[in-house]
Design a protein around this motif. Structure first.
Motif, PDB file in Angstrom:
ATOM      1  N   VAL A  46       0.845  -1.183   0.000  1.00 23.45           N
ATOM      2  CA  VAL A  46       0.000   0.000   0.000  1.00 23.45           C
ATOM      3  C   VAL A  46       0.886   1.241   0.000  1.00 23.45           C
ATOM      4  N   SER A  47       0.636   2.142  -0.928  1.00 19.08           N
ATOM      5  CA  SER A  47       1.403   3.385  -0.996  1.00 19.08           C
ATOM      6  C   SER A  47       0.449   4.570  -1.029  1.00 19.08           C
ATOM      7  N   ALA A  48       1.006   5.755  -0.793  1.00 15.92           N
ATOM      8  CA  ALA A  48       0.197   6.972  -0.782  1.00 15.92           C
ATOM      9  C   ALA A  48       0.030   7.561  -2.178  1.00 15.92           C
ATOM     10  N   GLU A  49       0.654   6.955  -3.173  1.00 14.99           N
ATOM     11  CA  GLU A  49       0.500   7.432  -4.545  1.00 14.99           C
ATOM     12  C   GLU A  49      -0.850   6.977  -5.092  1.00 14.99           C
ATOM     13  N   SER A  50      -1.408   7.773  -5.996  1.00 14.21           N
ATOM     14  CA  SER A  50      -2.669   7.369  -6.597  1.00 14.21           C
ATOM     15  C   SER A  50      -2.892   8.153  -7.880  1.00 14.21           C
ATOM     16  N   ALA A  51      -4.089   8.036  -8.435  1.00 13.91           N
ATOM     17  CA  ALA A  51      -4.420   8.720  -9.679  1.00 13.91           C
ATOM     18  C   ALA A  51      -4.618  10.217  -9.430  1.00 13.91           C
ATOM     19  N   PRO A  52      -4.464  11.048 -10.464  1.00 15.07           N
ATOM     20  CA  PRO A  52      -4.571  12.505 -10.281  1.00 15.07           C
ATOM     21  C   PRO A  52      -5.957  12.993  -9.893  1.00 15.07           C
ATOM     22  N   TRP A  53      -6.982  12.156 -10.031  1.00 14.95           N
ATOM     23  CA  TRP A  53      -8.322  12.605  -9.636  1.00 14.95           C
ATOM     24  C   TRP A  53      -8.595  12.393  -8.147  1.00 14.95           C
ATOM     25  N   TYR A  54      -7.579  11.902  -7.418  1.00 14.89           N
ATOM     26  CA  TYR A  54      -7.694  11.790  -5.966  1.00 14.89           C
ATOM     27  C   TYR A  54      -6.833  12.854  -5.295  1.00 14.89           C
ATOM     28  N   HIS A  55      -7.185  13.182  -4.066  1.00 21.00           N
ATOM     29  CA  HIS A  55      -6.485  14.216  -3.301  1.00 21.00           C
ATOM     30  C   HIS A  55      -5.078  13.733  -2.945  1.00 21.00           C
ATOM     31  N   PRO A  56      -4.033  14.463  -3.335  1.00 21.22           N
ATOM     32  CA  PRO A  56      -2.672  14.047  -2.958  1.00 21.22           C
ATOM     33  C   PRO A  56      -2.498  14.071  -1.445  1.00 21.22           C
ATOM     34  N   GLY A  57      -1.959  12.991  -0.901  1.00 22.13           N
ATOM     35  CA  GLY A  57      -1.785  12.894   0.541  1.00 22.13           C
ATOM     36  C   GLY A  57      -2.978  12.303   1.261  1.00 22.13           C
ATOM     37  N   ARG A  58      -4.102  12.177   0.574  1.00 22.07           N
ATOM     38  CA  ARG A  58      -5.297  11.579   1.171  1.00 22.07           C
ATOM     39  C   ARG A  58      -5.838  10.492   0.251  1.00 22.07           C
ATOM     40  N   SER A  59      -4.926   9.722  -0.303  1.00 22.70           N
ATOM     41  CA  SER A  59      -5.310   8.677  -1.247  1.00 22.70           C
ATOM     42  C   SER A  59      -4.369   7.490  -1.087  1.00 22.70           C
ATOM     43  N   PHE A  60      -4.637   6.428  -1.820  1.00 20.99           N
ATOM     44  CA  PHE A  60      -3.828   5.215  -1.687  1.00 20.99           C
ATOM     45  C   PHE A  60      -3.849   4.419  -2.984  1.00 20.99           C
ATOM     46  N   LYS A  61      -2.857   3.562  -3.102  1.00 19.93           N
ATOM     47  CA  LYS A  61      -2.789   2.605  -4.206  1.00 19.93           C
ATOM     48  C   LYS A  61      -2.383   1.264  -3.621  1.00 19.93           C
ATOM     49  N   ILE A  62      -3.037   0.195  -4.052  1.00 16.34           N
ATOM     50  CA  ILE A  62      -2.755  -1.144  -3.546  1.00 16.34           C
ATOM     51  C   ILE A  62      -2.234  -1.998  -4.694  1.00 16.34           C
ATOM     52  N   GLN A  63      -1.066  -2.580  -4.484  1.00 15.69           N
ATOM     53  CA  GLN A  63      -0.430  -3.395  -5.514  1.00 15.69           C
ATOM     54  C   GLN A  63      -0.122  -4.784  -4.985  1.00 15.69           C
ATOM     55  N   LEU A  64       0.000  -5.721  -5.911  1.00 16.12           N
ATOM     56  CA  LEU A  64       0.477  -7.064  -5.605  1.00 16.12           C
ATOM     57  C   LEU A  64       1.697  -7.275  -6.480  1.00 16.12           C
ATOM     58  N   GLY A  65       2.853  -6.936  -5.925  1.00 19.88           N
ATOM     59  CA  GLY A  65       4.065  -6.927  -6.728  1.00 19.88           C
ATOM     60  C   GLY A  65       4.315  -5.539  -7.288  1.00 19.88           C
ATOM     61  N   PRO A  66       5.440  -5.353  -7.986  1.00 22.04           N
ATOM     62  CA  PRO A  66       5.833  -4.014  -8.432  1.00 22.04           C
ATOM     63  C   PRO A  66       4.981  -3.419  -9.544  1.00 22.04           C
ATOM     64  N   LYS A  67       4.275  -4.247 -10.316  1.00 22.06           N
ATOM     65  CA  LYS A  67       3.556  -3.735 -11.484  1.00 22.06           C
ATOM     66  C   LYS A  67       2.049  -3.972 -11.455  1.00 22.06           C
ATOM     67  N   ASN A  68       1.591  -4.908 -10.635  1.00 22.54           N
ATOM     68  CA  ASN A  68       0.178  -5.289 -10.656  1.00 22.54           C
ATOM     69  C   ASN A  68      -0.637  -4.420  -9.694  1.00 22.54           C
ATOM     70  N   ILE A  69      -1.302  -3.401 -10.228  1.00 19.12           N
ATOM     71  CA  ILE A  69      -2.120  -2.503  -9.411  1.00 19.12           C
ATOM     72  C   ILE A  69      -3.515  -3.103  -9.264  1.00 19.12           C
ATOM     73  N   LEU A  70      -3.888  -3.399  -8.021  1.00 17.90           N
ATOM     74  CA  LEU A  70      -5.189  -4.010  -7.750  1.00 17.90           C
ATOM     75  C   LEU A  70      -6.288  -2.976  -7.537  1.00 17.90           C
ATOM     76  N   ALA A  71      -5.930  -1.863  -6.888  1.00 19.04           N
ATOM     77  CA  ALA A  71      -6.962  -0.885  -6.541  1.00 19.04           C
ATOM     78  C   ALA A  71      -6.333   0.452  -6.192  1.00 19.04           C
ATOM     79  N   MET A  72      -7.161   1.481  -6.178  1.00 20.05           N
ATOM     80  CA  MET A  72      -6.750   2.799  -5.706  1.00 20.05           C
ATOM     81  C   MET A  72      -7.984   3.540  -5.212  1.00 20.05           C
ATOM     82  N   GLY A  73      -7.745   4.589  -4.453  1.00 19.50           N
ATOM     83  CA  GLY A  73      -8.880   5.340  -3.938  1.00 19.50           C
ATOM     84  C   GLY A  73      -8.439   6.453  -3.010  1.00 19.50           C
ATOM     85  N   GLY A  74      -9.426   7.098  -2.378  1.00 20.79           N
ATOM     86  CA  GLY A  74      -9.153   8.185  -1.453  1.00 20.79           C
ATOM     87  C   GLY A  74     -10.155   9.309  -1.619  1.00 20.79           C
ATOM     88  N   GLU A  75      -9.833  10.460  -1.029  1.00 23.78           N
ATOM     89  CA  GLU A  75     -10.688  11.635  -1.206  1.00 23.78           C
ATOM     90  C   GLU A  75     -10.570  12.132  -2.644  1.00 23.78           C
TER      91      GLU A  75
END
Length: 210
Positions: A46-75
């Motif tokens: 889980v990292s704090a990086e996410s897509a640009p449509w989420y609030h920086p610093g109030r979002s997350f990205k969930i990966q399984l391994g270095p390249k496989n992004i499972l989900a993202m979200g946040g404010e």
């Protein structure tokens, strides 16, 4: 699979505060959904990086391994809120179904999903460990403390550099506690934290980062 929500975390009561839902609630919902697809959430990153449509610093990205992004979200980002005339605090998440590995056939039946009515608690820990120490060994040491109470342990940062001794690294993890019989009081939360620190030190040699 996606969702958008806002509002208070739980109904107001004598033992519940009227807290607004936040990024941690969105992350918890996504992790619970991933578990339903047989994803071991102790193995995701889980990292704090996410897509640009989420609030920086109030979002997350969930990966399984270095390249496989499972989900993202946040404010949602303030510009998105303004564009759609939404109030601050609206949250969203996306789960990428095609990125989820197919579950292996199992003969055993999964137990029914249990949703605790008591408020969960999350605490962050950062441990300095030997460079050869794996995050999984630290996670296992934490899970041994109280498997019935500790719902998940997620690694969200690995750091080597300034302030960290040579041959060492810092592992930062979020521990989620989900009580099943009563709301946790502060003294109980502190005790679990002390037990976690002790277990990690005993089983991996890791020490709490100052």
């Amino acid at each position: 699979i996606s969702g958008v929500f806002e509002g208070i975390r739980c109904p107001e009561g004598w033992n519940q505060r009227r807290d607004a839902s936040d990024v941690f609630d969105a992350k918890a919902d996504v992790l619970e959904l991933l578990e339903m697809f047989d994803i071991d959430i102790n193995k995701v990153q889980v990292s704090a990086e996410s897509a640009p449509w989420y609030h920086p610093g109030r979002s997350f990205k969930i990966q399984l391994g270095p390249k496989n992004i499972l989900a993202m979200g946040g404010e949602l980002h303030p510009k998105i809120l303004e564009q759609f005339d939404l109030k601050p605090g609206v949250l969203g998440f996306e789960v990428f179904y095609t990125a989820i590995p197919l579950a292996k056939n199992k003969k055993t039946t999964k137990p029914a999903l249990f949703l605790s009515p008591y408020q969960a608690v999350e605490r962050d820990f950062a441990f300095i460990v030997d460079d050869v120490c794996t995050a999984q060994s630290v996670i296992q040491a934490i899970n041994k403390v109280n498997p019935d109470l500790i719902a998940s342990v997620l690694l969200f940062d690995v750091f080597k550099g300034e302030g960290i001794p040579e041959g060492k690294k810092s592992l930062a993890l979020t521990v989620r506690l989900e009580p099943k019989t009563a709301t946790l009081v502060e003294s109980e939360i502190v005790k679990v934290g002390e037990d976690i620190i002790s277990s990690v030190q005993k089983l991996t040699g890791g020490v709490l980062r100052a």
